[in-house]
Design a protein around this motif. Structure first.
Motif, short mmCIF file in Angstrom:
data_model
loop_
_atom_site.label_atom_id
_atom_site.label_comp_id
_atom_site.label_asym_id
_atom_site.label_seq_id
_atom_site.Cartn_x
_atom_site.Cartn_y
_atom_site.Cartn_z
N LYS A 145 0.82 -1.21 0.00
CA LYS A 145 0.00 0.00 0.00
C LYS A 145 0.86 1.26 0.00
O LYS A 145 0.49 2.27 -0.58
CB LYS A 145 -0.92 0.01 1.23
CG LYS A 145 -1.94 -1.11 1.23
CD LYS A 145 -2.83 -1.08 2.45
CE LYS A 145 -2.16 -1.56 3.71
NZ LYS A 145 -1.96 -3.01 3.80
N THR A 146 2.02 1.16 0.65
CA THR A 146 2.82 2.37 0.83
C THR A 146 3.25 3.00 -0.50
O THR A 146 3.18 4.21 -0.67
CB THR A 146 4.08 2.05 1.66
OG1 THR A 146 3.75 1.08 2.65
CG2 THR A 146 4.60 3.30 2.33
N GLU A 176 -3.44 3.20 8.84
CA GLU A 176 -4.02 2.42 9.96
C GLU A 176 -5.11 3.24 10.62
O GLU A 176 -5.15 3.41 11.82
CB GLU A 176 -2.93 2.09 11.00
CG GLU A 176 -1.54 1.86 10.47
CD GLU A 176 -1.42 0.60 9.61
OE1 GLU A 176 -2.44 -0.07 9.45
OE2 GLU A 176 -0.34 0.33 9.11
MG MG Z 1 1.48 -0.45 5.86
#
Ligand code: MG
Ligand code: ADP
Length: 698
Positions: free
Chosen positions: A306-307, A402
């Motif tokens: 995802k980064t 998150e």
């Molecule tokens: Mg992550």
């Protein structure tokens, strides 16, 4: 009496009972109307004791003739027996194991209703019920017998000393004397789905009509139950859909995407993106191009990458002259993102800074000034980033990692630092769809459902704690082969007590001195100073330590590809999603990785959790199982502020009704009739806002 009457003023409820009800969140007549039974019982087979035949399930009403209190003699079972009689003159023996609680309440003469299966007590040639349901009758009840037996009755969870029987009586009274609310559901929806009216539904849920289907009732799928569950989801989804529309009406930033930017993105990528990453990136790019602010949830299993997707979005913003904020839940993760993004972004000549609580006031001051003066392109931070005195020159994109660790409120606080910036919310693990629909129903959603190539699935094993020596020698082998390992202890950061900490430190000493005297063992826990944490993490990242003994502080995001073993001690104390997340710390490099779950004796739920994990590596599946096993409130493993308080609906049971409500809500809102929509909005404000809590705010 009307719908808003405080319960204290309802006949049969005084201040004492009102207090017990209030403890359950029941304050008004309406609250009580929405207090759903959790079970139904068929007591239509109501008989006199003389009529009872062995093998049948039946209800009787009688009085206690004598009690046989054997609880003292056969202590282990706590056996309690009472002999009942009724007008027929026959006797029935009722037997309870662990029946101590009846010792004071069941004395000769006490009237009670029993419900259960009739057996024959061969020893004494008498009728017997083992472990029957019982309701003790008071004299005022006697003329209300028809309410409590002779039909299908609702069973309520008790509130303090208020029994299911009292609830039944109160609701009967309320349903008879209060005029029930008008039906707010649009006629068209009700007809299409063939749902009963609201008044009808409320009545039937508490007092099911005689021809009701018991199985359907206990599955919560009668038309009346469906209607009330639907309602609760429908208004929530209307609220979320309207919120989504409102945010769309705002004019945000329309980012340009040209060849130069595409070139920059190419330069940024250290590897070939997967198809899923490419698709998701495209979705994000479309959002960013459009003049409406992006509001997107990015889901993907641990390690799905995802980064880098977030980094690409950042390039678009920066190349358009905007700043990017990345909000992370922990210092460790903020540091890691900072490191990762700095390395990536340097190639493109962007400046990246971090802002966290552990920096000195001076450092923070300096960075804040640079942010305000537009010298910094990307700032990665923890909560420090949403402090009031942080202001951006030109915030264009907010990335929240998150997210479930943050409340909706923090999301809003970050957004306020720009003028309608684009927002990308990332989650550590996939969220079950039902939870995503209720918590993030106002966001568009993208998911990366493919892992980068060459990943070998992590092999997961379950080992009993008395076989832990074997685990340690396996670990030593892996280290000898050049790999690294984590050993996790189940300390939750926020609740970590001095004792827990001592245990971890003692364990660490034991492992470092006795078990692995020749290896370099590091320690990492939440209560270490930020410098100590940094040093421990850095040593592990650089390969200087072989084994990292840690608490769940490593749960999110930490990326050390050479680590191939994840040992989780007392694994039964963790939730499934959390275990999966911890497991995601290994399997990030080219070598085969292992996750070893060490547990003591397991109860059924824990065994199911461990089994799920051993059998599956699929985060989407695991997330669904986790919610099934633990319930939505506990799903995230930390207290979650945003989950709406549902009374009738259950996210585990009612997913298909939620889907239905979602599509009906979308249909209604997209019909665009402004009059109708205003009315819906008003109704939600007045009746549901308080219940739904924060999800509709903003
Ligand atoms: Mg992550
Ligand atoms: P997560 O989704 O858990 O945040 P990360 O973004 O941390 O995952 O990525 C996990 C690891 O996989 C990182 O080391 C990252 O560099 C690597 N990675 C991501 N995408 C790819 C890809 N397409 N090909 C190869 N490696 C990748």
């Amino acid at each position: 009496m009307d719908l808003d009457t405080p319960l204290q003023f309802v006949k049969g409820i005084g201040p004492a009972r009102a207090e017990m009800l209030a403890a359950k969140g029941l304050e008004t007549v309406t609250d009580l109307l929405y207090y759903a039974p959790f079970r139904y019982e068929d007591r239509s087979n109501s008989k006199s004791i003389a009529q009872l035949a062995p093998g049948e399930k039946a209800a009787i009403t009688g009085w206690v003739a004598s009690v046989h209190n054997t609880a003292f003699r056969r202590r282990s079972l706590g056996l309690f027996e009472a002999e009942f009689e009724d007008a027929s003159g026959a006797a029935l023996l009722a037997r309870w194991f662990h029946g101590e609680r009846y010792r004071d309440s069941l004395t000769p003469g006490t009237r009670a209703a029993l419900f259960g299966k009739v057996e024959l007590d061969r020893a004494r040639g008498r009728r017997l019920m083992v472990q029957p349901e019982i309701e003790i009758l008071t004299s005022e009840d006697s003329h209300e017998e028809t309410l409590h037996s002779g039909r299908i009755v609702a069973v309520y969870e008790a509130a303090g000393k208020i029994s299911t029987r009292v609830f039944r009586t109160l609701l009967d009274r309320i349903l008879k004397s209060v005029s029930l609310p008008e039906d707010p559901l649009p006629e068209s929806v009700r007809e299409r789905l063939e749902l009963p009216s609201l008044a009808h539904a409320l009545r039937d849920v508490h007092a099911p009509p005689p021809d009701s289907n018991l199985d359907l009732l206990n599955a919560f799928r009668t038309p009346a139950q469906t209607r009330l569950i639907f309602d609760e989801f429908f208004w929530l989804e209307c609220g979320l859909t309207l919120k989504k529309c409102r945010s769309r009406q705002v004019t945000g930033i329309s980012f340009a995407i040209n060849d130069r930017i595409r070139e920059q993105i190419k330069k940024l990528l250290p590897f070939k993106p997967t198809h899923a990453q490419r698709r998701v990136m495209q979705e994000i790019a479309e959002d960013m191009k459009s003049p409406q602010p992006m509001n997107r949830l990015l889901q993907g299993d641990v390690g799905s990458g995802k980064t880098i997707v977030a980094a690409q979005a950042a390039v678009i913003a920066i190349e358009n002259g905007y700043q990017v904020a990345v909000l992370a839940p922990t210092e460790i993760l903020a540091k890691q993102h900072f490191g990762y993004l700095s390395r990536l972004m340097q190639k493109l000549g962007y400046t990246v800074a971090s802002l966290t609580g552990s920096q000195t006031a001076r450092e923070k001051q300096q960075i804040k000034r640079l942010i305000a003066e537009n010298y910094i392109h990307v700032v990665v931070g923890t909560h420090a980033l949403i402090q009031e005195d942080v202001s951006f020159a030109k915030l264009g994109l907010a990335i929240i990692d998150e997210q479930h660790r943050f409340g909706v409120r923090q999301r809003l606080e970050l957004l306020r630092k720009g003028t309608s910036p684009d927002v990308l919310v990332m989650t550590a693990t996939p969220i079950p769809r039902t939870l995503a629909l209720t918590l993030y129903g106002d966001l568009d959603s993208s998911s990366i459902d493919e892992l980068p190539p060459g990943r070998k699935p992590v092999t997961t094993r379950h080992v009993s704690s008395n076989a832990v020596e074997g685990v340690y020698s396996f670990l030593a082998q892996q280290v000898a082969a050049g790999r690294q390992a984590y050993i996790i202890y189940p300390l939750v950061e926020e609740t970590e007590t001095a004792d827990d900490r001592k245990a971890a430190e003692k364990m660490y000493d034991h492992l470092a001195r006795t078990v692995f005297p020749k290896l370099r063992v590091g320690l990492l826990h939440g209560k270490m100073s930020s410098d100590e944490k940094d040093a421990a993490m850095h040593k592990f990242q650089s390969g200087e330590t072989n084994i990292l003994v840690a608490t769940t502080v490593v749960e999110v995001g930490v990326d050390v590809p050479n680590a191939t073993v994840m040992v989780i001690e007392d694994a039964e104390r963790f939730g499934l999603a959390q275990l999966h997340q911890l497991r995601g710390r290994v399997g990030r490099g080219a070598h085969q990785s292992y996750c070893i779950l060490v547990t003591g004796k397991l109860n059924d739920v824990a065994r199911e959790r461990i089994r799920t994990l051993v059998e599956s590596n699929d985060g989407f599946y695991i997330a669904e199982m986790d919610m099934k096993l633990r319930g939505p409130g506990e799903f995230f493993g930390t207290r979650q502020s945003g989950i709406p308080g549902l009374r009738m609906a259950d996210l585990r049971r009612d997913s298909e009704i939620l889907e239905l409500a979602r599509s009906e809500a979308e249909r209604l809102v997209s019909s665009g009739d402004p009059e109708k929509i205003r009315a819906v909005n008003r109704y939600i404000q007045e009746h549901w806002q308080r219940r739904y809590g924060l999800v509709l705010v903003g």
